[in-house]
Design a protein around this motif. Structure first.
Motif, PDB file in Angstrom:
ATOM      1  N   VAL A 191     -25.340  -4.643  66.101  1.00  0.00           N
ATOM      2  CA  VAL A 191     -26.594  -5.586  65.990  1.00  0.00           C
ATOM      3  C   VAL A 191     -26.105  -6.904  66.121  1.00  0.00           C
ATOM      4  O   VAL A 191     -25.433  -7.660  65.333  1.00  0.00           O
ATOM      5  N   GLY A 192     -26.450  -7.555  67.314  1.00  0.00           N
ATOM      6  CA  GLY A 192     -25.930  -8.918  67.471  1.00  0.00           C
ATOM      7  C   GLY A 192     -24.306  -9.029  67.975  1.00  0.00           C
ATOM      8  O   GLY A 192     -23.679  -9.596  67.433  1.00  0.00           O
ATOM      9  N   THR A 193     -24.086  -8.229  69.026  1.00  0.00           N
ATOM     10  CA  THR A 193     -22.971  -7.988  69.342  1.00  0.00           C
ATOM     11  C   THR A 193     -22.093  -8.882  70.213  1.00  0.00           C
ATOM     12  O   THR A 193     -20.893  -9.077  70.516  1.00  0.00           O
ATOM     13  N   GLY A 194     -22.864 -10.058  70.726  1.00  0.00           N
ATOM     14  CA  GLY A 194     -22.123 -10.978  71.489  1.00  0.00           C
ATOM     15  C   GLY A 194     -21.533 -10.408  72.692  1.00  0.00           C
ATOM     16  O   GLY A 194     -22.003  -9.756  73.679  1.00  0.00           O
TER      17      GLY A 194
ATOM     18  N   GLY B 212     -19.341  -7.974  72.571  1.00  0.00           N
ATOM     19  CA  GLY B 212     -19.097  -6.765  72.534  1.00  0.00           C
ATOM     20  C   GLY B 212     -18.232  -6.205  71.176  1.00  0.00           C
ATOM     21  O   GLY B 212     -17.652  -5.400  71.044  1.00  0.00           O
ATOM     22  N   LEU B 213     -18.546  -7.391  70.221  1.00  0.00           N
ATOM     23  CA  LEU B 213     -17.411  -7.250  68.970  1.00  0.00           C
ATOM     24  C   LEU B 213     -18.305  -7.195  67.944  1.00  0.00           C
ATOM     25  O   LEU B 213     -19.629  -7.787  67.524  1.00  0.00           O
ATOM     26  N   PRO B 214     -18.019  -6.125  67.012  1.00  0.00           N
ATOM     27  CA  PRO B 214     -16.910  -5.216  67.004  1.00  0.00           C
ATOM     28  C   PRO B 214     -16.868  -4.195  67.849  1.00  0.00           C
ATOM     29  O   PRO B 214     -15.937  -3.116  67.596  1.00  0.00           O
TER      30      PRO B 214
ATOM     31  N   VAL C 220     -26.613  -4.300  70.995  1.00  0.00           N
ATOM     32  CA  VAL C 220     -27.658  -5.191  71.075  1.00  0.00           C
ATOM     33  C   VAL C 220     -27.550  -6.491  70.976  1.00  0.00           C
ATOM     34  O   VAL C 220     -26.719  -6.992  69.989  1.00  0.00           O
ATOM     35  N   ASP C 221     -28.162  -7.351  71.815  1.00  0.00           N
ATOM     36  CA  ASP C 221     -28.005  -9.047  71.562  1.00  0.00           C
ATOM     37  C   ASP C 221     -29.341  -9.217  72.378  1.00  0.00           C
ATOM     38  O   ASP C 221     -29.749  -8.780  73.438  1.00  0.00           O
ATOM     39  N   SER C 222     -29.792 -10.358  71.771  1.00  0.00           N
ATOM     40  CA  SER C 222     -31.103 -10.841  72.246  1.00  0.00           C
ATOM     41  C   SER C 222     -30.825 -11.915  73.692  1.00  0.00           C
ATOM     42  O   SER C 222     -31.739 -12.191  74.164  1.00  0.00           O
ATOM     43  N   VAL C 223     -29.358 -12.332  73.905  1.00  0.00           N
ATOM     44  CA  VAL C 223     -29.159 -13.279  74.858  1.00  0.00           C
ATOM     45  C   VAL C 223     -28.842 -12.427  76.038  1.00  0.00           C
ATOM     46  O   VAL C 223     -27.882 -11.874  76.263  1.00  0.00           O
ATOM     47  N   ALA C 224     -29.606 -12.816  77.227  1.00  0.00           N
ATOM     48  CA  ALA C 224     -29.418 -12.074  78.408  1.00  0.00           C
ATOM     49  C   ALA C 224     -28.041 -12.378  79.152  1.00  0.00           C
ATOM     50  O   ALA C 224     -27.544 -11.410  79.702  1.00  0.00           O
ATOM     51  N   LYS C 225     -27.582 -13.541  78.909  1.00  0.00           N
ATOM     52  CA  LYS C 225     -26.278 -13.928  79.587  1.00  0.00           C
ATOM     53  C   LYS C 225     -24.994 -13.421  78.957  1.00  0.00           C
ATOM     54  O   LYS C 225     -24.019 -12.741  79.622  1.00  0.00           O
ATOM     55  N   LYS C 226     -25.471 -12.836  77.808  1.00  0.00           N
ATOM     56  CA  LYS C 226     -24.196 -12.005  76.732  1.00  0.00           C
ATOM     57  C   LYS C 226     -24.364 -10.504  77.343  1.00  0.00           C
ATOM     58  O   LYS C 226     -23.218  -9.839  77.697  1.00  0.00           O
ATOM     59  N   THR C 227     -25.317 -10.084  77.452  1.00  0.00           N
ATOM     60  CA  THR C 227     -25.646  -8.659  77.904  1.00  0.00           C
ATOM     61  C   THR C 227     -25.102  -8.427  79.406  1.00  0.00           C
ATOM     62  O   THR C 227     -24.950  -7.413  79.541  1.00  0.00           O
TER      63      THR C 227
ATOM     64  N   THR D 290     -31.025  -5.627  75.718  1.00  0.00           N
ATOM     65  CA  THR D 290     -31.227  -7.005  75.816  1.00  0.00           C
ATOM     66  C   THR D 290     -32.529  -7.153  74.805  1.00  0.00           C
ATOM     67  O   THR D 290     -33.692  -7.275  75.435  1.00  0.00           O
ATOM     68  N   GLU D 291     -32.257  -7.155  73.217  1.00  0.00           N
ATOM     69  CA  GLU D 291     -33.750  -7.317  72.863  1.00  0.00           C
ATOM     70  C   GLU D 291     -33.398  -7.758  71.453  1.00  0.00           C
ATOM     71  O   GLU D 291     -32.012  -8.126  70.756  1.00  0.00           O
ATOM     72  N   ARG D 292     -34.223  -8.463  70.654  1.00  0.00           N
ATOM     73  CA  ARG D 292     -34.102  -8.670  69.276  1.00  0.00           C
ATOM     74  C   ARG D 292     -34.128  -7.546  68.541  1.00  0.00           C
ATOM     75  O   ARG D 292     -34.767  -6.413  68.709  1.00  0.00           O
ATOM     76  N   ALA D 293     -33.390  -7.666  67.452  1.00  0.00           N
ATOM     77  CA  ALA D 293     -33.142  -6.217  66.762  1.00  0.00           C
ATOM     78  C   ALA D 293     -34.370  -5.905  65.937  1.00  0.00           C
ATOM     79  O   ALA D 293     -34.711  -4.766  65.843  1.00  0.00           O
ATOM     80  N   GLU D 294     -35.087  -6.867  65.499  1.00  0.00           N
ATOM     81  CA  GLU D 294     -36.455  -6.535  64.940  1.00  0.00           C
ATOM     82  C   GLU D 294     -37.358  -5.962  65.912  1.00  0.00           C
ATOM     83  O   GLU D 294     -38.142  -5.101  65.226  1.00  0.00           O
ATOM     84  N   THR D 295     -37.202  -6.140  67.110  1.00  0.00           N
ATOM     85  CA  THR D 295     -38.143  -5.519  68.034  1.00  0.00           C
ATOM     86  C   THR D 295     -37.480  -3.860  68.130  1.00  0.00           C
ATOM     87  O   THR D 295     -38.607  -2.960  68.182  1.00  0.00           O
TER      88      THR D 295
ATOM     89  N   SER E  34     -22.191  -4.921  62.233  1.00  0.00           N
ATOM     90  CA  SER E  34     -22.728  -6.358  62.531  1.00  0.00           C
ATOM     91  C   SER E  34     -21.828  -7.439  61.981  1.00  0.00           C
ATOM     92  O   SER E  34     -21.419  -7.492  61.150  1.00  0.00           O
ATOM     93  N   ARG E  35     -21.201  -8.320  63.118  1.00  0.00           N
ATOM     94  CA  ARG E  35     -20.149  -9.210  62.544  1.00  0.00           C
ATOM     95  C   ARG E  35     -20.686 -10.489  63.131  1.00  0.00           C
ATOM     96  O   ARG E  35     -20.994 -10.778  64.204  1.00  0.00           O
ATOM     97  N   ALA E  36     -20.520 -11.522  62.109  1.00  0.00           N
ATOM     98  CA  ALA E  36     -20.958 -12.987  62.234  1.00  0.00           C
ATOM     99  C   ALA E  36     -22.329 -13.113  62.783  1.00  0.00           C
ATOM    100  O   ALA E  36     -22.437 -13.988  63.639  1.00  0.00           O
ATOM    101  N   VAL E  37     -23.202 -12.449  62.241  1.00  0.00           N
ATOM    102  CA  VAL E  37     -24.860 -12.519  62.569  1.00  0.00           C
ATOM    103  C   VAL E  37     -25.415 -13.409  61.490  1.00  0.00           C
ATOM    104  O   VAL E  37     -26.483 -14.134  62.015  1.00  0.00           O
TER     105      VAL E  37
HETATM  106  N1  SAM Z   1     -20.874 -10.029  66.951  1.00  0.00           N
HETATM  107  C1  SAM Z   1     -20.322 -10.844  67.850  1.00  0.00           C
HETATM  108  C2  SAM Z   1     -18.876 -11.364  67.378  1.00  0.00           C
HETATM  109  O1  SAM Z   1     -18.580 -11.039  66.250  1.00  0.00           O
HETATM  110  O2  SAM Z   1     -18.236 -12.052  67.986  1.00  0.00           O
HETATM  111  C3  SAM Z   1     -21.215 -12.057  68.006  1.00  0.00           C
HETATM  112  C4  SAM Z   1     -21.512 -13.060  67.069  1.00  0.00           C
HETATM  113  S1  SAM Z   1     -22.422 -14.478  67.533  1.00  0.00           S
HETATM  114  C5  SAM Z   1     -22.054 -15.567  66.375  1.00  0.00           C
HETATM  115  C6  SAM Z   1     -23.910 -13.882  66.936  1.00  0.00           C
HETATM  116  C7  SAM Z   1     -24.673 -13.162  67.821  1.00  0.00           C
HETATM  117  O3  SAM Z   1     -26.047 -12.433  67.470  1.00  0.00           O
HETATM  118  C8  SAM Z   1     -25.565 -13.921  69.163  1.00  0.00           C
HETATM  119  O4  SAM Z   1     -25.007 -13.421  70.276  1.00  0.00           O
HETATM  120  C9  SAM Z   1     -26.797 -13.809  68.835  1.00  0.00           C
HETATM  121  O5  SAM Z   1     -27.492 -13.739  70.198  1.00  0.00           O
HETATM  122  C10 SAM Z   1     -26.844 -12.314  68.270  1.00  0.00           C
HETATM  123  N2  SAM Z   1     -28.234 -12.295  67.235  1.00  0.00           N
HETATM  124  C11 SAM Z   1     -28.515 -13.139  66.319  1.00  0.00           C
HETATM  125  N3  SAM Z   1     -29.598 -12.849  65.870  1.00  0.00           N
HETATM  126  C12 SAM Z   1     -30.147 -11.564  66.540  1.00  0.00           C
HETATM  127  C13 SAM Z   1     -31.287 -10.827  66.248  1.00  0.00           C
HETATM  128  N4  SAM Z   1     -32.158 -10.791  65.607  1.00  0.00           N
HETATM  129  N5  SAM Z   1     -31.508  -9.834  67.570  1.00  0.00           N
HETATM  130  C14 SAM Z   1     -30.382  -9.643  68.365  1.00  0.00           C
HETATM  131  N6  SAM Z   1     -29.229 -10.281  68.549  1.00  0.00           N
HETATM  132  C15 SAM Z   1     -29.120 -11.385  67.418  1.00  0.00           C
END
Ligand code: SAM
Length: 248
Positions: free
Chosen positions: A89-92, A94-96, A112-119, A138-143, A159-162
């Motif tokens: 969740v919020g993979t950016g 692809g991590l972790p 899963v990530d909401s930002v299309a450029k990242k996906t 490419t979605e919000r996790a909530e959706t 989920s790391r650093a989210v």
């Molecule tokens: N997990 C990656 C890492 O460890 O490098 C990315 C960390 S980055 C700081 C946080 C990511 O979470 C961003 O790419 C952001 O778009 C995504 N994100 C934050 N809230 C989110 C949500 N509610 N649904 C989906 N993606 C989300």
């Protein structure tokens, strides 16, 4: 090639083959190239990425190896490995999850990530790595968590650093089947964050099973392992944005 990673992974009990190390090399090169156009990572440099991203991601297997879940994050022969589903969740970039998928190819992974450029980067990278059983959303996790194909269906969520733990629980626990586990890697002192998550745990049916502490490149890390003990009530996750704005 990827010596730092190979050595570090062995210390975790993970022996990476030349083919797997070559996949990590491709991952590193693609990250480096795409990072010039898309903001994917602030960690840069050959050694830094090996340790700060790849090894840091692989360290997750330390938290699960001795658990009762049988998630297969060990290197058993392929015929003995089951298939486990993992959502990041919020993979950016692809991590972790992607380093785990490279090291443990039997995992079925959803990124899963909401930002299309990242996906878009992830889709490109997956083709270059030739990995199967990875889907990109490419979605919000909530959706996505409201979708019947994804709700209450995964064995493992990472989920790391989210977000901080209370927010993370609301974003991740709905994806897990009862009996599944969530692993949240955290830096520094984690006890206070765990203490603040008490209400979210009660409301969402989670229980902190254990916290695995480790040191990576001289820095303290913690892996918070949460077991899902009962289904998440229909009301959660709340609408997009609320889990972060008003944590439970
Ligand atoms: N997990 C990656 C890492 O460890 O490098 C990315 C960390 S980055 C700081 C946080 C990511 O979470 C961003 O790419 C952001 O778009 C995504 N994100 C934050 N809230 C989110 C949500 N509610 N649904 C989906 N993606 C989300």
């Amino acid at each position: 090639m990827m010596e730092e990673l190979a050595k570090g992974a062995l210390k975790f009990g993970v022996a990476l083959s030349p083919q797997q190390l070559a996949q990590f090399e491709v991952y590193y090169r693609k990250l480096e190239t795409w990072n010039q156009r898309v903001n994917l990572t602030s960690i840069q440099g050959y050694r830094e990425v090996q340790v700060g991203h790849f090894l840091d991601s692989l360290s997750i297997c330390l938290a699960l190896r001795d658990g009762p879940w049988g998630l297969g994050l060990e290197q058993a022969p392929p015929q003995e490995q089951g298939t486990f589903s993992l959502i990041d969740v919020g993979t950016g970039a692809g991590l972790p999850a992607l380093p785990l998928k490279i090291a443990f190819p039997h995992l079925r992974v959803t990124l899963v990530d909401s930002v299309a450029k990242k996906t878009a980067f992830l889709t490109h990278l997956l083709a270059a790595l030739g990995l199967n059983d990875v889907s990109v959303k490419t979605e919000r996790a909530e959706t996505l968590a409201r979708h019947p194909d994804h709700r209450e269906s995964y064995d493992l969520a990472v989920s790391r650093a989210v977000a901080s733990l209370p927010t993370l629980l609301e974003l991740s626990l709905p994806f897990l089947r009862v009996g599944g586990v969530m692993v949240a890697p955290k830096k520094g002192a984690v006890a206070a964050e765990v203490a603040r998550a008490g209400r979210a745990l009660t409301l969402l049916g989670g229980r902190v099973h254990h916290v695995t502490e480790l040191t990576l490149a001289g820095e303290k890390r913690a892996l918070v392992v949460v077991a899902k003990v009962s289904p998440v009530p229909e009301a959660y996750p709340r609408r997009p944005g609320l889990p972060k704005k008003r944590p439970l």
